[in-house]
Design an enzyme around this catalytic site. Structure first.
Site, short mmCIF file in Angstrom:
data_model
loop_
_atom_site.label_atom_id
_atom_site.label_comp_id
_atom_site.label_asym_id
_atom_site.label_seq_id
_atom_site.Cartn_x
_atom_site.Cartn_y
_atom_site.Cartn_z
N GLU A 2 0.85 -1.33 -0.01
CA GLU A 2 0.12 -0.09 -0.14
C GLU A 2 0.90 1.51 0.15
O GLU A 2 0.55 2.27 0.76
CB GLU A 2 -1.00 -0.19 1.14
CG GLU A 2 -2.12 -1.15 0.96
CD GLU A 2 -2.91 -1.13 2.31
OE1 GLU A 2 -4.06 -1.84 2.11
OE2 GLU A 2 -2.65 -0.66 3.45
N GLU B 194 -7.09 -7.66 -0.63
CA GLU B 194 -7.66 -7.46 0.78
C GLU B 194 -9.04 -7.05 0.70
O GLU B 194 -9.54 -6.00 0.73
CB GLU B 194 -6.75 -6.73 1.65
CG GLU B 194 -5.34 -6.66 1.78
CD GLU B 194 -4.64 -5.58 2.61
OE1 GLU B 194 -5.58 -4.87 3.27
OE2 GLU B 194 -3.60 -5.72 2.95
#
Length: 633
Positions: free
Chosen positions: A182, A262
């Site tokens: 991320e 995710e």
């Protein structure tokens, strides 16, 4: 042509090689928008599990339940700080035996999506980065800072050679490897850093392994978190517009498989907030929507586990928000590894798209309520400094941080003396946000109150010149996400009395875990401490099991806040007054049969008049029983 140059050319596609679709290949198929495994179209349905949050004796149970749920793969983080506690000191033994965990996934027929960082977030202490990086105070983490890259390179040269033989292309079960994590959510947006990682991964893992990134499904974050040569995937949870979220991925990757790396089955808990939960129907519906599009999905988390010891991280959202010891996450497998209603709802959805393994779902692990165990006060913390800090204190004119004295976790005691008589109450205060994270104040060994990072920063005190002022600083977990991950601990600024700075400090780095692992205080003679129940103190007790070592949950009736050890194992922080977590998970694997189980509690603020612990067969959140499904399908 040098090896590094060759790797870079391969990474950015200047040299194009097409691996033959033979056994042992896992590739992107841009024409058909899918993965190809051994030449055939392939879609994975995966779930996240963190070996660092699960005791090693439970690994097989949890992985088997994931396999029987219909998953084809598991997604696994590697926390750097879990394996390199000090520069050049590596630990891959016991619960840290990553290779044994990966070998077990292969044995059970699960593929692996590996996320080795170096940064992982995961609500883990400092996002997996070692605290010793902050020994260089001006280091710029997750960037091209030479000091940071040197540490990263040293780590990757230890870690990735352990990974390479387990890649799918080499006969293993690791089908893809994530680079960083991320990164688009981080302020630096340093493409040079990402390119450096890309080259390192290619040099150490080879040209055939599929490397990818994961970012939030917002275009801005995808722009900073992606790089040519790394396949871009997204993450989002139930309630998101699936078409829009994958549309963001398509802006970066117009062709190729759709991937949600995710998909959030629940959420984490913060101390002082309500227990997070996400409905099973909502999670199942979102999963089915994605699978109908042909997407690849990893469910984060499928089994959350526990932040044992000091490994829980923290967020910063306008204020410091430490994560609870439990990482239950309201996941399909509970913190104790038990199948939930959510698991069976997910399993039903998966059965619509691929056959489920033959056989029953393994049952919930047995639990036992060992009952009430009386504890007695052993000693005030201040009376045990000879054991907890055998090397003695560090002298400094002004307070030093944990990092400056090379203490990663736990507790540090700061001691000075009152410079003058305080016959009228004076204000003992700290600059804003300089108490990281909680400071337990004692004057002449009497507890006076607690200073907090984003809460109370001043106390009124009286005393005489020369009186001893002690402040026990607790590290509640370093921030694991965002721009604030350079999260220094301890007293970051000086304390003042009525605006007059204090000086001449003695600083005690406390090695509490080392002492307890060596048998203290159960092997020591009782201390003659004051009988007051307020302030930091150790309490001890023992109990025996009725010939079993089943999992259990321990409740802290009328205790305030502290840390629990059983048989030398640090089971984490308790804070029932703050909640939502009311019990700590105790794995049966830490218990003994046929001999006493030693309990050690460090209570920080105040124990009850007749201290005892209560062992239950179910967890408690928000002061109500957590709803768990014990029935087996």
């Amino acid at each position: 042509m040098g090896l590094t140059t060759l790797a870079l050319l391969l990474a950015v596609g200047l040299l194009h090689t097409q691996a033959s679709p033979s056994a042992g290949s896992f590739q992107l198929d841009y024409e058909n928008n899918c993965f190809r495994k051994d030449g055939a179209p392939f879609r994975y349905i995966s779930g996240s599990i963190h070996y660092a949050r699960v005791p090693r004796p439970a690994w097989r149970d949890r992985l088997l339940k994931m396999y029987m749920s219909g998953l084809s793969a598991v997604q696994v983080y590697v926390p750097w700080n879990y394996h390199e506690p000090l520069p050049g000191v590596y630990d891959f033994a016991g619960d840290r035996d990553m290779e044994a965990f990966l070998d077990l996934t292969a044995e059970l027929g699960l593929l692996v999506i590996l996320r080795p960082g170096p940064y992982i977030c995961a609500e883990w202490e400092m996002g997996g980065l070692p605290a010793w990086l902050l020994w260089k105070p001006d280091i710029v983490l997750r960037s091209s800072d030479p000091a940071y890259l040197a540490a990263v390179d040293s780590w990757l040269h230890v870690l990735l050679p352990k990974i390479k033989p387990r890649l799918y292309q080499h006969g293993g079960n690791i089908i893809s490897v994530q680079v960083e994590n991320e990164y688009g959510s981080y302020y630096a947006c340093d493409y040079g850093y990402l390119r450096h990682l890309l080259v390192s991964f290619r040099v150490l893992l080879g040209s055939e392994v599929l490397l990818f990134t994961t970012d939030d499904s917002r275009v801005k974050e995808l722009r900073c978190g992606t790089l040519p040569g790394l396949y871009a995937t997204v993450d989002f949870g139930p309630g998101f517009n699936v078409t829009e979220a994958f549309g963001a991925q398509r802006q970066i990757e117009p062709k190729g498989p759709l991937v949600n790396s995710e998909y959030y089955t629940g959420w984490l808990d913060y101390w002082g907030e309500a227990h997070a939960s996400t409905g099973s129907v909502r999670v199942a519906r979102g999963l089915e929507d994605m699978l109908q599009l042909g997407a690849n999905v990893n469910m984060y988390m499928f089994h959350g586990g526990t932040n044992f010891a000091y490994w829980s991280g923290a967020d910063f959202k306008n204020q410091y928000k430490p994560v609870t010891t439990s990482y239950d996450y309201d996941a399909p497998l509970s913190e104790a590894g038990d199948p939930t209603e959510k698991l069976f709802a997910i399993r039903t959805v998966i059965s619509k798209f691929q056959p489920l393994p033959v056989g029953p779902m393994p049952p919930a692990t047995p639990k036992y309520a060992y009952g009430q165990v009386a504890l007695r006060k052993y000693a005030n913390l201040l009376d045990a400094l000879d054991v907890l800090c055998p090397s003695g204190p560090i002298q400094s004119q002004f307070p030093l941080t944990f990092e400056a004295i090379k203490q990663a976790h736990g507790f540090v005691l700061y001691r000075t003396q009152l410079p003058r008589d305080l016959l009228d109450p004076a204000t003992l205060s700290a600059p804003p946000h300089s108490v990281c994270d909680r400071g337990y104040v004692m004057l002449q060994q009497e507890y006076r109150g607690t200073l907090e990072r984003d809460g109370q920063t001043a106390l009124r005190v009286t005393g005489r010149a020369g009186d001893t002022l002690d402040v026990l600083l607790e590290n509640m977990g370093r921030i694991s996400f965002g721009a604030n991950i350079s999260d220094f601990k301890g007293l970051l600024g000086n304390l003042s009395l009525d605006s007059s700075p204090l000086s001449n400090w003695l600083i005690y780095p406390l090695a509490i875990d080392t002492a307890i692992e060596q048998g203290w205080p159960h092997t020591a003679l009782p201390k003659s401490s004051s009988r007051t129940r307020a302030g930091p103190a150790f309490y001890t007790g023992t109990f025996e099991t009725p010939g079993i070592t089943w999992d259990t949950f321990v409740k802290f009736p009328d205790w305030s806040k502290g840390q629990l050890w059983i048989n030398g194992c640090n089971l984490g922080r308790y804070w029932p007054r703050h909640g939502p977590q009311q019990t700590l998970f105790v794995p049966g694997s830490v218990l003994h049969v046929g001999r006493p189980n030693n309990i050690t509690v460090l209570e920080l603020e105040g124990a009850p008049p007749d201290p005892f612990l209560l062992f239950l067969d179910q967890p408690l959140f928000n002061r109500t029983l957590s709803q768990r499904i014990a029935a087996i399908e």
